[in-house]
Motif scaffolding. Structure first.
Motif, short mmCIF file in Angstrom:
data_model
loop_
_atom_site.label_atom_id
_atom_site.label_comp_id
_atom_site.label_asym_id
_atom_site.label_seq_id
_atom_site.Cartn_x
_atom_site.Cartn_y
_atom_site.Cartn_z
N ALA A 1 -12.17 -8.82 19.94
CA ALA A 1 -13.58 -8.99 20.26
C ALA A 1 -14.24 -7.63 20.06
N MET A 2 -15.45 -7.64 19.57
CA MET A 2 -16.12 -6.39 19.21
C MET A 2 -17.46 -6.26 19.94
N GLY A 3 -17.86 -5.00 20.08
CA GLY A 3 -19.13 -4.75 20.73
C GLY A 3 -19.80 -3.49 20.21
N CYS B 1 -19.27 1.71 18.31
CA CYS B 1 -18.58 0.46 18.11
C CYS B 1 -17.36 0.45 19.02
N ALA B 2 -17.02 -0.72 19.55
CA ALA B 2 -15.87 -0.84 20.43
C ALA B 2 -15.11 -2.12 20.14
N ALA B 3 -13.80 -2.08 20.42
CA ALA B 3 -12.95 -3.24 20.15
C ALA B 3 -12.05 -3.51 21.34
N LYS B 4 -11.82 -4.80 21.53
CA LYS B 4 -10.96 -5.24 22.63
C LYS B 4 -10.06 -6.37 22.13
N GLU C 1 -18.51 -1.98 29.16
CA GLU C 1 -17.77 -1.00 28.37
C GLU C 1 -16.37 -0.76 28.90
N GLY C 2 -16.17 -0.99 30.17
CA GLY C 2 -14.85 -0.80 30.74
C GLY C 2 -13.82 -1.81 30.22
N GLN C 3 -14.31 -2.87 29.61
CA GLN C 3 -13.41 -3.88 29.09
C GLN C 3 -12.87 -3.52 27.70
N TYR C 4 -13.46 -2.54 27.06
CA TYR C 4 -13.07 -2.18 25.70
C TYR C 4 -12.09 -1.02 25.71
#
Length: 129
Positions: free
Chosen positions: A35-37, A98-101, A113-116
């Protein structure tokens, strides 16, 4: 080691459009499982959520401040996530990250943001009048 590299930032005038890209590499798991953010941090402010997209790409979620102007999308073959930014405003000036999880739920999106786990270095977007 997962690497995320943002690009596409720059100095633009208010009202124009800009598209950011986030290229992923070094993935043990395919981008299909991520999942991306997008997040952003303006000078003197905390980092804030902008947009998120599920693994499947079928679900997206936006911050109220960008809803209707920004659009997140993904191309899993190219391992790239995009943020299309339209009608840019002065207050959109920030460093965009960009962030990924890794997500086991293909339909879930994440706005905290803590989830990434994985983050890029950011790209600067400056909107001038």
């Amino acid at each position: 080691q997962v690497q995320l590299v943002e690009s596409g930032g720059g100095l633009v005038q208010a009202g124009v459009s800009l598209r950011l890209s986030c290229a992923a590499s070094g993935l043990t798991f395919s981008l299909y499982a991520m999942a991306m953010g997008w997040f952003r941090q303006a000078p003197g402010k905390e980092r804030e959520f902008v947009a998120a997209i599920s693994v499947s790409g079928g679900n997206t979620y936006y911050a109220d401040s960008v809803k209707g102007r920004f659009y997140i999308s993904r191309d899993n073959v190219k391992k790239t996530v995009y943020l299309q930014m339209n009608s840019l405003k002065l207050e959109d000036t920030a460093v965009y990250y960009c962030a990924a999880k890794l997500s086991g739920d293909s339909n879930a999106y994440y706005n905290n943001e803590g989830q990434y786990r994985y983050w890029g270095q950011g790209t600067q977007v400056t909107v001038s009048s």
